[in-house]
Design a protein around this motif. Sequence first.
Motif, short mmCIF file in Angstrom:
data_model
loop_
_atom_site.label_atom_id
_atom_site.label_comp_id
_atom_site.label_asym_id
_atom_site.label_seq_id
_atom_site.Cartn_x
_atom_site.Cartn_y
_atom_site.Cartn_z
N ASN A 12 29.05 -9.89 6.16
CA ASN A 12 29.94 -9.38 5.11
C ASN A 12 29.44 -8.05 4.57
N TYR A 13 28.13 -7.90 4.45
CA TYR A 13 27.58 -6.67 3.90
C TYR A 13 27.46 -5.57 4.95
N SER A 14 27.41 -5.94 6.23
CA SER A 14 27.29 -4.92 7.27
C SER A 14 28.65 -4.35 7.65
N THR A 15 29.74 -5.02 7.28
CA THR A 15 31.08 -4.52 7.58
C THR A 15 31.45 -3.46 6.54
N PRO A 16 31.82 -2.26 7.00
CA PRO A 16 32.15 -1.21 6.01
C PRO A 16 33.46 -1.49 5.30
N GLY A 17 33.57 -1.00 4.10
CA GLY A 17 34.80 -1.14 3.33
C GLY A 17 35.01 -2.55 2.83
N LEU A 18 36.26 -2.92 2.66
CA LEU A 18 36.60 -4.22 2.12
C LEU A 18 36.98 -5.24 3.19
N ARG A 19 36.76 -4.89 4.48
CA ARG A 19 37.16 -5.81 5.54
C ARG A 19 36.37 -7.12 5.51
N GLY A 20 35.16 -7.07 5.00
CA GLY A 20 34.34 -8.27 4.98
C GLY A 20 34.45 -9.08 3.70
N VAL A 21 35.17 -8.62 2.73
CA VAL A 21 35.29 -9.28 1.44
C VAL A 21 36.44 -10.28 1.49
N GLN A 22 36.26 -11.42 0.82
CA GLN A 22 37.33 -12.42 0.76
C GLN A 22 38.41 -11.93 -0.20
N THR A 23 39.62 -11.77 0.32
CA THR A 23 40.74 -11.32 -0.50
C THR A 23 41.96 -12.17 -0.18
N PHE A 27 46.99 -9.15 -1.54
CA PHE A 27 46.20 -7.93 -1.74
C PHE A 27 46.12 -7.13 -0.46
N ARG A 28 45.94 -7.80 0.68
CA ARG A 28 45.88 -7.11 1.97
C ARG A 28 47.23 -6.50 2.33
N ALA A 29 48.34 -7.15 1.98
CA ALA A 29 49.66 -6.63 2.29
C ALA A 29 50.00 -5.42 1.42
N VAL A 30 49.53 -5.43 0.17
CA VAL A 30 49.83 -4.34 -0.75
C VAL A 30 48.91 -3.14 -0.49
N ASN A 31 47.70 -3.36 -0.02
CA ASN A 31 46.71 -2.29 0.20
C ASN A 31 46.22 -2.27 1.65
N PRO A 32 47.08 -2.04 2.63
CA PRO A 32 46.62 -2.10 4.02
C PRO A 32 45.65 -0.98 4.38
N GLU A 33 45.71 0.16 3.69
CA GLU A 33 44.82 1.27 4.03
C GLU A 33 43.35 0.95 3.78
N LEU A 34 43.08 -0.07 2.99
CA LEU A 34 41.69 -0.46 2.74
C LEU A 34 41.12 -1.31 3.86
N PHE A 35 41.97 -1.87 4.71
CA PHE A 35 41.51 -2.81 5.72
C PHE A 35 41.74 -2.34 7.15
N ILE A 36 42.52 -1.31 7.35
CA ILE A 36 42.82 -0.82 8.69
C ILE A 36 41.81 0.25 9.06
N LYS A 37 41.31 0.19 10.29
CA LYS A 37 40.35 1.17 10.78
C LYS A 37 41.04 2.53 10.89
N PRO A 38 40.40 3.62 10.46
CA PRO A 38 41.02 4.95 10.54
C PRO A 38 41.34 5.33 11.99
N ASN A 39 42.50 5.95 12.19
CA ASN A 39 42.95 6.35 13.51
C ASN A 39 43.03 7.88 13.53
N LYS A 40 42.06 8.51 14.16
CA LYS A 40 41.95 9.97 14.12
C LYS A 40 43.14 10.70 14.74
N PRO A 41 43.70 10.27 15.89
CA PRO A 41 44.87 10.99 16.42
C PRO A 41 46.07 10.93 15.48
N VAL A 42 46.29 9.81 14.82
CA VAL A 42 47.40 9.69 13.87
C VAL A 42 47.13 10.57 12.66
#
Length: 89
Positions: A12-23, A27-42
Amino acid sequence: MSRKEVSKGADNYSTPGLRGVQTTSLFRAVNPELFIKPNKPVMAFGLITITLCVGYLGYLHAMKEDQQLYEAIDSDGERLMRRKASKWE
């Protein structure tokens, strides 16, 4: 404490951001940008698109100045450049 619980807590602590936190799912549906991996081409496509849109709006604003003048012919037959007048003035 078992070995699985310790390793699970460490993940849980080695995962960056909020992906490892219990939510909650809400909350995940309202704030997807906190849980989706950044996509550089997009992100690059979006940055280029926004830059082109702002540039186009700047171009339209610059061309608006030229559209306020028009060529008119007075009663003597002379050509004059006049500024467009608004119907509201």
